[in-house]
Design an enzyme around this catalytic site. Sequence first.
Site, PDB file in Angstrom:
ATOM      1  N   ASN A 199      34.574  38.455  36.487  1.00 48.30           N
ATOM      2  CA  ASN A 199      33.210  38.013  36.166  1.00 48.30           C
ATOM      3  C   ASN A 199      33.188  37.377  34.785  1.00 48.30           C
ATOM      4  O   ASN A 199      32.632  36.301  34.583  1.00 48.30           O
ATOM      5  CB  ASN A 199      32.234  39.193  36.180  1.00 48.30           C
ATOM      6  CG  ASN A 199      32.285  39.979  37.471  1.00 48.30           C
ATOM      7  OD1 ASN A 199      32.718  39.455  38.485  1.00 48.30           O
ATOM      8  ND2 ASN A 199      31.873  41.233  37.431  1.00 48.30           N
ATOM      9  N   ASP A 200      33.797  38.086  33.841  1.00 48.65           N
ATOM     10  CA  ASP A 200      33.826  37.525  32.490  1.00 48.65           C
ATOM     11  C   ASP A 200      34.850  36.398  32.381  1.00 48.65           C
ATOM     12  O   ASP A 200      34.579  35.363  31.787  1.00 48.65           O
ATOM     13  CB  ASP A 200      34.137  38.624  31.471  1.00 48.65           C
ATOM     14  CG  ASP A 200      32.863  39.348  31.049  1.00 48.65           C
ATOM     15  OD1 ASP A 200      31.866  38.667  30.760  1.00 48.65           O
ATOM     16  OD2 ASP A 200      32.852  40.592  31.035  1.00 48.65           O
ATOM     17  N   HIS A 210      19.113  47.321  34.640  1.00 50.86           N
ATOM     18  CA  HIS A 210      19.522  48.695  34.949  1.00 50.86           C
ATOM     19  C   HIS A 210      19.106  49.080  36.365  1.00 50.86           C
ATOM     20  O   HIS A 210      19.824  49.799  37.064  1.00 50.86           O
ATOM     21  CB  HIS A 210      18.907  49.663  33.937  1.00 50.86           C
ATOM     22  CG  HIS A 210      19.263  49.310  32.539  1.00 50.86           C
ATOM     23  ND1 HIS A 210      18.685  49.865  31.444  1.00 50.86           N
ATOM     24  CD2 HIS A 210      20.162  48.422  32.074  1.00 50.86           C
ATOM     25  CE1 HIS A 210      19.217  49.339  30.368  1.00 50.86           C
ATOM     26  NE2 HIS A 210      20.103  48.458  30.725  1.00 50.86           N
ATOM     27  N   GLU A 254      39.869  39.561  30.306  1.00 53.31           N
ATOM     28  CA  GLU A 254      38.575  38.929  30.574  1.00 53.31           C
ATOM     29  C   GLU A 254      38.378  37.663  29.756  1.00 53.31           C
ATOM     30  O   GLU A 254      37.352  37.000  29.882  1.00 53.31           O
ATOM     31  CB  GLU A 254      37.437  39.908  30.255  1.00 53.31           C
ATOM     32  CG  GLU A 254      37.568  41.216  30.998  1.00 53.31           C
ATOM     33  CD  GLU A 254      36.361  42.114  30.836  1.00 53.31           C
ATOM     34  OE1 GLU A 254      35.419  41.980  31.633  1.00 53.31           O
ATOM     35  OE2 GLU A 254      36.357  42.934  29.904  1.00 53.31           O
ATOM     36  N   ARG A 312      32.825  52.114  35.420  1.00 54.90           N
ATOM     37  CA  ARG A 312      32.120  51.518  34.271  1.00 54.90           C
ATOM     38  C   ARG A 312      31.377  52.630  33.530  1.00 54.90           C
ATOM     39  O   ARG A 312      30.278  52.996  33.923  1.00 54.90           O
ATOM     40  CB  ARG A 312      31.121  50.478  34.750  1.00 54.90           C
ATOM     41  CG  ARG A 312      31.745  49.228  35.361  1.00 54.90           C
ATOM     42  CD  ARG A 312      30.627  48.303  35.845  1.00 54.90           C
ATOM     43  NE  ARG A 312      31.053  46.939  36.006  1.00 54.90           N
ATOM     44  CZ  ARG A 312      31.206  46.331  37.190  1.00 54.90           C
ATOM     45  NH1 ARG A 312      30.976  46.976  38.300  1.00 54.90           N
ATOM     46  NH2 ARG A 312      31.573  45.059  37.242  1.00 54.90           N
ATOM     47  N   CYS A 355      39.285  43.155  39.233  1.00 57.10           N
ATOM     48  CA  CYS A 355      38.126  44.012  39.498  1.00 57.10           C
ATOM     49  C   CYS A 355      36.776  43.297  39.332  1.00 57.10           C
ATOM     50  O   CYS A 355      35.754  43.963  39.243  1.00 57.10           O
ATOM     51  CB  CYS A 355      38.171  45.269  38.637  1.00 57.10           C
ATOM     52  SG  CYS A 355      38.065  44.949  36.886  1.00 57.10           S
ATOM     53  N   ARG A 357      36.935  52.947  32.360  1.00 59.15           N
ATOM     54  CA  ARG A 357      36.857  51.892  31.352  1.00 59.15           C
ATOM     55  C   ARG A 357      35.976  52.397  30.210  1.00 59.15           C
ATOM     56  O   ARG A 357      34.884  52.901  30.453  1.00 59.15           O
ATOM     57  CB  ARG A 357      36.241  50.630  31.957  1.00 59.15           C
ATOM     58  CG  ARG A 357      36.027  49.570  30.895  1.00 59.15           C
ATOM     59  CD  ARG A 357      35.534  48.284  31.471  1.00 59.15           C
ATOM     60  NE  ARG A 357      34.121  48.334  31.785  1.00 59.15           N
ATOM     61  CZ  ARG A 357      33.466  47.340  32.355  1.00 59.15           C
ATOM     62  NH1 ARG A 357      34.111  46.241  32.717  1.00 59.15           N
ATOM     63  NH2 ARG A 357      32.179  47.423  32.589  1.00 59.15           N
TER      64      ARG A 357
HETATM   65  C1  PEP Z   1      34.214  41.680  34.869  1.00 57.43           C
HETATM   66  O1  PEP Z   1      33.877  41.098  33.839  1.00 57.43           O
HETATM   67  O2  PEP Z   1      34.713  41.100  35.850  1.00 57.43           O
HETATM   68  C2  PEP Z   1      34.051  43.129  35.000  1.00 57.43           C
HETATM   69  C3  PEP Z   1      34.542  43.784  36.030  1.00 57.43           C
HETATM   70  O3  PEP Z   1      33.331  43.763  34.056  1.00 57.43           O
HETATM   71  P1  PEP Z   1      31.729  43.704  33.971  1.00 57.43           P
HETATM   72  O4  PEP Z   1      31.235  43.012  35.196  1.00 57.43           O
HETATM   73  O5  PEP Z   1      31.291  45.110  33.859  1.00 57.43           O
HETATM   74  O6  PEP Z   1      31.535  42.914  32.717  1.00 57.43           O
HETATM   75 MG    MG Z   2      33.490  42.254  32.047  1.00 60.81          MG
END
Ligand code: PEP
Ligand code: MG
Length: 747
Positions: A629-630, A364, A606, A471, A677, A507
């Site tokens: 990212n995911d 956090h 994702e 987010r 994103c 989101r």
């Molecule tokens: C991602 O997974 O790319 C994403 C933008 O969401 P987070 O990083 O919040 O999981």
């Molecule tokens: Mg994600």
Amino acid sequence: MADGTESESRKLLGRLREAMASDEAGQARLDRITHLIADSMGTEVCSVYLFRDAETLELCATEGLKPESVHQTRMRLGEGLVGRVAKSGKVVNTPDAPSAKGFRYMPETGEERFSSFLGIPIQRLGEKLGVLVVQSRIAREFSADEVYALEVVAMVLAEMAELGAFVGEGAALSPLHQKSAMFRGGTGQEGAAEGHVWLHEPRVVVTNPIADDPHRELERLNEAIEELRVGVDRMLEMSQNGDKEQLQVLEAYRMFANSKGWMRRMEEDIARGLSAEAAVEKEQSQARARMEQVQDAYLRERLADLDDLSNRLLRILTGQGKQTGADLPVDPILVARNIGPGDLLEYGRSLKGIVLEEGSVGSHAAIVARALAIPLVVHAERITTEALNGDHILVDGDQGIVHLRPEDSVVSAFRDKIAMQADAQARYVSIRDKPAVTLDGHRINLVMNAGLMADLPSLTGSGAEGVGLFRTELQFLVRNQMPKRSELVALYARVLDAAQGKRVVFRTLDIGSDKVLPYMKPTDEPNPALGWRAIRVGLDKPGIMRMQLQALIRAANGRPLTIMFPFVAQAEEYRAARAEVDKTIERERILGHKLPETLEIGAMLETPSLAFAPQKFFDEVGFLSIGGNDLKQFFFAADRENERVRRRYDTLNCSFLTFIEKIVERCEESGTPLSFCGEDAGRPIEAVCLAAMGIRTLSMRPASIGPVKSLLLRTDLRQLREIISAERHKGVQSVRPAITEWFRQQG
Ligand code: PEP
Ligand code: MG
């Protein structure tokens, strides 16, 4: 003290105190001390080895070994018995040193004559200072009492070292906390900062390690413990209805505060002549040493709780609160073991940088630091032990490196780097209001990621054309309890106000995996990244999702609204979530609330599965945003939180780019708006390659918009695409080398 009794211990400590009070120079004082200890322990040898640097120990004083070996004999950490004690932080007690594991013969000392060996680490609060050794000719194991007595002496030596007793003319030891030190951690937030240390929890200084009235010390300890217990009970009462994690910590505090073992050990230390605060520190130092060895996460947390509790006790005993009277420097770099998001928000933008000993990329504190765009280095091990308030410090958030008390040459190189970044920033400001159009005429929409109110000023400052990913979970994560609907309405309304008509993609709550709400019962899952998270939680427990949807609709109050569902793995999940929106809209209509002027509903892509969803899904979904990212972690099966593997696979890997291309094609066929994103959207080379694959909207952290735009303006996407195709044709693993070379040639 051949028998190691308490009264003998006290007598020795009394003599050590005299040595400490004398006006001798450091070396003479240390020589006297080794003599006193050998005499008191009834051993032929007493030696003190101190660290020269992090890896080398040096014999700094001895009674009984050859005097000419002082300052000549050195060993590396882990080498010989002394090195073993230093490395492990554990006592070595053997009647037959030459046959003990790791023994190294050092002829210059003449130690071959001595058979028994007792080595005790000299350490203070996790800071390894050296090793205290006694040796004798006769082969005998030292008794538990003798070991204990020498541990108390080692503690006093550590305190004396901290107080600077061994420095000065003929110094045995260079002063502590004055040398330059470098710490290698991880990147929490990019950026470079120069400033001065501000310790979130300043060190407690114990000026009186030795006391001659054990009864009085015992009384002081008992009074302090009582105050501590009352304080912990009060905190427990106050947080009965609150945060479960905090409750757990407080329960652990109470358990330790009432722990008989902890008390008994401190009482024994006092009986041997330590002051109450030195006794607390001795136990704390040993707990810290254990913490370094323990792998089990639960045990480590409990040891950390004990450490916190000891700090509280020390503050009660010494009267040294967090308020040391020191003023926050003008350029504060916060140094802490860890810090909660609330505390960090309180410091706000006054901080120039943050260095944490613990923390993680997804913590956090990292989230808040990112929102405030403050360079952050996490996992800078031992920094709180080394740093003092006011120390000069350089934080390199890009590399995850920290320089404490840096040499001049490091400072000037670092300043060059900061100046270069400032130049680049100035350049980005000049293109802020320009649209991102590539050399071959493609218009790329650059939007930003956000999650806290603190992010929103960046919307105008960065030149972002909107918020591509808000987010919403961050608001839930930085609090101690579930926010109320009315609070969410107010917050989302402020976000829309700040956006001044620019599109904001909200989101819905993306919790689970690395994002654990402090006030929700933790689920014990074998693999949280693949577990009950995001939309899965939302659909199984629709109460929170409905509350959030209601809050969004009310906040929009007739304005356009865009909602995106995270982690949709199959079309049916999107449909179920969409049905929830329809139901909520209907309910809000009946309740007489204004409905959004327009409503866009989309999903995050994702998981690879969604890229292969039936055509019908692509036709019905309002828009898609690739959560790189995911998506990347599942595509390559490499945990994004696992330092060992997370950098192993390149985004510019041909297979991944081909996959992205497929998603673009499917969206183009169905006319589905698509964006990207994940973090890669904010990395210039990655971003232009994504654009070359056909992505036309990139959402990134605000600070990345300038660098990404700057490169897009100089890029011909058609040419770039040709290079990517040619490389793929060749069968290379990643297009990065070819692309980097191409940009280099372009200058
Ligand atoms: C991602 O997974 O790319 C994403 C933008 O969401 P987070 O990083 O919040 O999981
Ligand atoms: Mg994600």
